[in-house]
Design a protein around this motif. Structure first.
Motif, PDB file in Angstrom:
ATOM      1  N   PHE A 172     -41.808 -41.586  -5.569  1.00 58.37           N
ATOM      2  CA  PHE A 172     -40.462 -42.090  -5.328  1.00 58.37           C
ATOM      3  C   PHE A 172     -39.480 -41.431  -6.285  1.00 58.37           C
ATOM      4  O   PHE A 172     -39.826 -41.029  -7.386  1.00 58.37           O
ATOM      5  N   SER A 173     -38.237 -41.355  -5.843  1.00 64.22           N
ATOM      6  CA  SER A 173     -37.145 -40.910  -6.710  1.00 64.22           C
ATOM      7  C   SER A 173     -36.120 -42.022  -6.770  1.00 64.22           C
ATOM      8  O   SER A 173     -36.175 -42.959  -5.978  1.00 64.22           O
ATOM      9  N   PRO A 174     -35.136 -41.937  -7.675  1.00 61.38           N
ATOM     10  CA  PRO A 174     -34.097 -42.967  -7.710  1.00 61.38           C
ATOM     11  C   PRO A 174     -33.291 -43.027  -6.411  1.00 61.38           C
ATOM     12  O   PRO A 174     -32.639 -44.021  -6.139  1.00 61.38           O
ATOM     13  N   ALA A 175     -33.296 -41.951  -5.600  1.00 60.25           N
ATOM     14  CA  ALA A 175     -32.494 -41.909  -4.377  1.00 60.25           C
ATOM     15  C   ALA A 175     -33.287 -42.438  -3.189  1.00 60.25           C
ATOM     16  O   ALA A 175     -33.353 -41.812  -2.150  1.00 60.25           O
ATOM     17  N   LEU A 176     -33.927 -43.592  -3.350  1.00 62.45           N
ATOM     18  CA  LEU A 176     -34.709 -44.166  -2.261  1.00 62.45           C
ATOM     19  C   LEU A 176     -33.803 -44.505  -1.090  1.00 62.45           C
ATOM     20  O   LEU A 176     -32.659 -44.915  -1.261  1.00 62.45           O
ATOM     21  N   ALA A 177     -34.326 -44.327   0.106  1.00 69.43           N
ATOM     22  CA  ALA A 177     -33.579 -44.652   1.310  1.00 69.43           C
ATOM     23  C   ALA A 177     -34.575 -45.054   2.382  1.00 69.43           C
ATOM     24  O   ALA A 177     -35.793 -44.971   2.199  1.00 69.43           O
ATOM     25  N   GLN A 178     -34.049 -45.491   3.491  1.00 68.64           N
ATOM     26  CA  GLN A 178     -34.877 -45.765   4.667  1.00 68.64           C
ATOM     27  C   GLN A 178     -34.062 -45.422   5.899  1.00 68.64           C
ATOM     28  O   GLN A 178     -32.835 -45.362   5.860  1.00 68.64           O
ATOM     29  N   GLY A 179     -34.760 -45.161   6.988  1.00 67.37           N
ATOM     30  CA  GLY A 179     -34.040 -44.760   8.178  1.00 67.37           C
ATOM     31  C   GLY A 179     -34.891 -44.879   9.413  1.00 67.37           C
ATOM     32  O   GLY A 179     -36.075 -45.226   9.361  1.00 67.37           O
ATOM     33  N   ILE A 180     -34.271 -44.580  10.549  1.00 67.21           N
ATOM     34  CA  ILE A 180     -34.957 -44.623  11.825  1.00 67.21           C
ATOM     35  C   ILE A 180     -34.474 -43.450  12.667  1.00 67.21           C
ATOM     36  O   ILE A 180     -33.303 -43.050  12.592  1.00 67.21           O
TER      37      ILE A 180
ATOM     38  N   GLY B 102     -39.989 -40.770  21.532  1.00 70.11           N
ATOM     39  CA  GLY B 102     -40.627 -41.097  20.270  1.00 70.11           C
ATOM     40  C   GLY B 102     -39.673 -41.851  19.380  1.00 70.11           C
ATOM     41  O   GLY B 102     -38.443 -41.708  19.496  1.00 70.11           O
ATOM     42  N   VAL B 103     -40.223 -42.647  18.482  1.00 71.56           N
ATOM     43  CA  VAL B 103     -39.402 -43.371  17.507  1.00 71.56           C
ATOM     44  C   VAL B 103     -40.142 -43.352  16.176  1.00 71.56           C
ATOM     45  O   VAL B 103     -41.379 -43.461  16.135  1.00 71.56           O
ATOM     46  N   ARG B 104     -39.374 -43.169  15.104  1.00 68.16           N
ATOM     47  CA  ARG B 104     -39.977 -43.013  13.781  1.00 68.16           C
ATOM     48  C   ARG B 104     -39.153 -43.794  12.755  1.00 68.16           C
ATOM     49  O   ARG B 104     -37.937 -43.629  12.682  1.00 68.16           O
ATOM     50  N   ALA B 105     -39.800 -44.630  11.978  1.00 71.90           N
ATOM     51  CA  ALA B 105     -39.169 -45.323  10.856  1.00 71.90           C
ATOM     52  C   ALA B 105     -39.709 -44.718   9.564  1.00 71.90           C
ATOM     53  O   ALA B 105     -40.898 -44.403   9.463  1.00 71.90           O
ATOM     54  N   TRP B 106     -38.834 -44.545   8.573  1.00 73.70           N
ATOM     55  CA  TRP B 106     -39.273 -43.921   7.327  1.00 73.70           C
ATOM     56  C   TRP B 106     -38.598 -44.569   6.125  1.00 73.70           C
ATOM     57  O   TRP B 106     -37.575 -45.230   6.242  1.00 73.70           O
ATOM     58  N   TRP B 107     -39.215 -44.367   4.989  1.00 76.08           N
ATOM     59  CA  TRP B 107     -38.625 -44.778   3.719  1.00 76.08           C
ATOM     60  C   TRP B 107     -39.088 -43.797   2.654  1.00 76.08           C
ATOM     61  O   TRP B 107     -40.136 -43.164   2.770  1.00 76.08           O
ATOM     62  N   GLY B 108     -38.261 -43.628   1.615  1.00 73.59           N
ATOM     63  CA  GLY B 108     -38.572 -42.673   0.567  1.00 73.59           C
ATOM     64  C   GLY B 108     -37.343 -41.879   0.181  1.00 73.59           C
ATOM     65  O   GLY B 108     -36.235 -42.401   0.138  1.00 73.59           O
ATOM     66  N   ASP B 109     -37.525 -40.586  -0.083  1.00 70.00           N
ATOM     67  CA  ASP B 109     -36.472 -39.714  -0.594  1.00 70.00           C
ATOM     68  C   ASP B 109     -35.931 -38.857   0.549  1.00 70.00           C
ATOM     69  O   ASP B 109     -36.692 -38.104   1.161  1.00 70.00           O
ATOM     70  N   PRO B 110     -34.626 -38.917   0.859  1.00 76.31           N
ATOM     71  CA  PRO B 110     -34.087 -38.054   1.916  1.00 76.31           C
ATOM     72  C   PRO B 110     -34.314 -36.570   1.648  1.00 76.31           C
ATOM     73  O   PRO B 110     -34.403 -35.777   2.584  1.00 76.31           O
ATOM     74  N   ASN B 111     -34.416 -36.202   0.366  1.00 78.60           N
ATOM     75  CA  ASN B 111     -34.618 -34.796  -0.007  1.00 78.60           C
ATOM     76  C   ASN B 111     -35.956 -34.588  -0.712  1.00 78.60           C
ATOM     77  O   ASN B 111     -36.081 -33.761  -1.607  1.00 78.60           O
ATOM     78  N   GLY B 112     -36.962 -35.322  -0.282  1.00 76.51           N
ATOM     79  CA  GLY B 112     -38.268 -35.217  -0.915  1.00 76.51           C
ATOM     80  C   GLY B 112     -39.332 -35.905  -0.084  1.00 76.51           C
ATOM     81  O   GLY B 112     -39.355 -35.798   1.144  1.00 76.51           O
ATOM     82  N   LEU B 113     -40.202 -36.643  -0.767  1.00 77.08           N
ATOM     83  CA  LEU B 113     -41.335 -37.268  -0.107  1.00 77.08           C
ATOM     84  C   LEU B 113     -40.912 -38.522   0.657  1.00 77.08           C
ATOM     85  O   LEU B 113     -40.188 -39.369   0.132  1.00 77.08           O
ATOM     86  N   ARG B 114     -41.405 -38.633   1.886  1.00 76.22           N
ATOM     87  CA  ARG B 114     -41.132 -39.798   2.717  1.00 76.22           C
ATOM     88  C   ARG B 114     -42.438 -40.345   3.283  1.00 76.22           C
ATOM     89  O   ARG B 114     -43.404 -39.608   3.481  1.00 76.22           O
ATOM     90  N   TYR B 115     -42.404 -41.634   3.578  1.00 79.11           N
ATOM     91  CA  TYR B 115     -43.509 -42.317   4.253  1.00 79.11           C
ATOM     92  C   TYR B 115     -42.990 -42.791   5.605  1.00 79.11           C
ATOM     93  O   TYR B 115     -41.897 -43.354   5.696  1.00 79.11           O
TER      94      TYR B 115
END
Length: 214
Positions: free
Chosen positions: A12-20, A63-76
């Motif tokens: 994780f980085s301080p710039a955590l985010a989530q999206g769809i 398709g549909v995808r939900a994610w969380w993590g770093d917009p400019n790095g590692l995401r789950y």
């Protein structure tokens, strides 16, 4: 301190985010040898079965995808791919299939690790995923019917599923336009009357869509 260490280990980085993200697209299923096991009949192989996808016929491919993590790095990510299969012939024993289609979905549900690399106005995003296939077939094999279109009773676990993809994102504000190429694979069983059809189902995908993050 302990919380920061755990966050670092998880990527994780301080710039955590989530999206769809939601997407449409095109899919190209590869030919497959299919093992047919059906009560009262000898085991048979349908060799080099071919499939059409009819991506924009109802029900459409999506398709549909939900994610969380770093917009400019590692995401789950958790991703659902609603793919379709229509049997279009085979080199041998294709006459067994009077009807073989999976139109409520040869559905793939995967958990992905993705990594985004920003480069100017776009990001390149690579991803690898693993999960399950859960098809919904409607078939007539050797005159025996199985499955009713739209009936949730006929969804079932098919097997493990895997995917790899490489895409581009163009962010603007909280939104992002997306293009992606991906490959999926599943060694799955598709239920038929009195048995199952088993094989390696692999598909190339080209998709386009958009997403929102917060």
């Amino acid at each position: 301190m302990r919380a920061l260490l755990v966050a670092a280990l998880l990527g994780f980085s301080p710039a955590l985010a989530q999206g769809i993200t939601f997407y449409l697209g095109f899919s190209l299923p590869s030919p497959a040898d299919l093992r047919v096991v059906q009560e009262g009949h000898p085991e048979t192989t349908v060799r080099q079965a071919r499939f059409e996808s009819r991506d924009f016929g109802y029900p459409i491919y999506y398709g549909v995808r939900a994610w969380w993590g770093d917009p400019n790095g590692l995401r789950y990510e958790i991703e659902l791919i609603h793919q379709k299969l229509y049997f279009a012939g085979a080199e041998e024993n294709g006459e067994l299939f009077e009807r073989f289609q999976v139109t409520d979905g040869f559905n793939l549900l995967t958990f992905n690790l993705a990594y985004a690399l920003p480069a100017g106005p776009v990001r390149a995003v690579g991803r690898l995923g693993a999960g399950i296939a859960f098809p919904h077939p409607e078939t007539v094999v050797r005159g025996q019917a199985y499955g009713v279109d739209g009936d949730p009773l006929y969804y079932h676990f098919g097997g493990l599923a895997f995917q790899g993809g490489l895409g581009l994102e163009a962010p603007f504000g909280g939104f992002a336009a997306q293009l992606e190429g991906k490959f999926t694979f599943s060694h799955s069983r598709v239920q038929i009357a009195g048995g199952f059809v088993e094989g390696d189902f692999s598909t190339w995908h080209a998709v386009f869509g958009g997403g929102y993050r917060w």
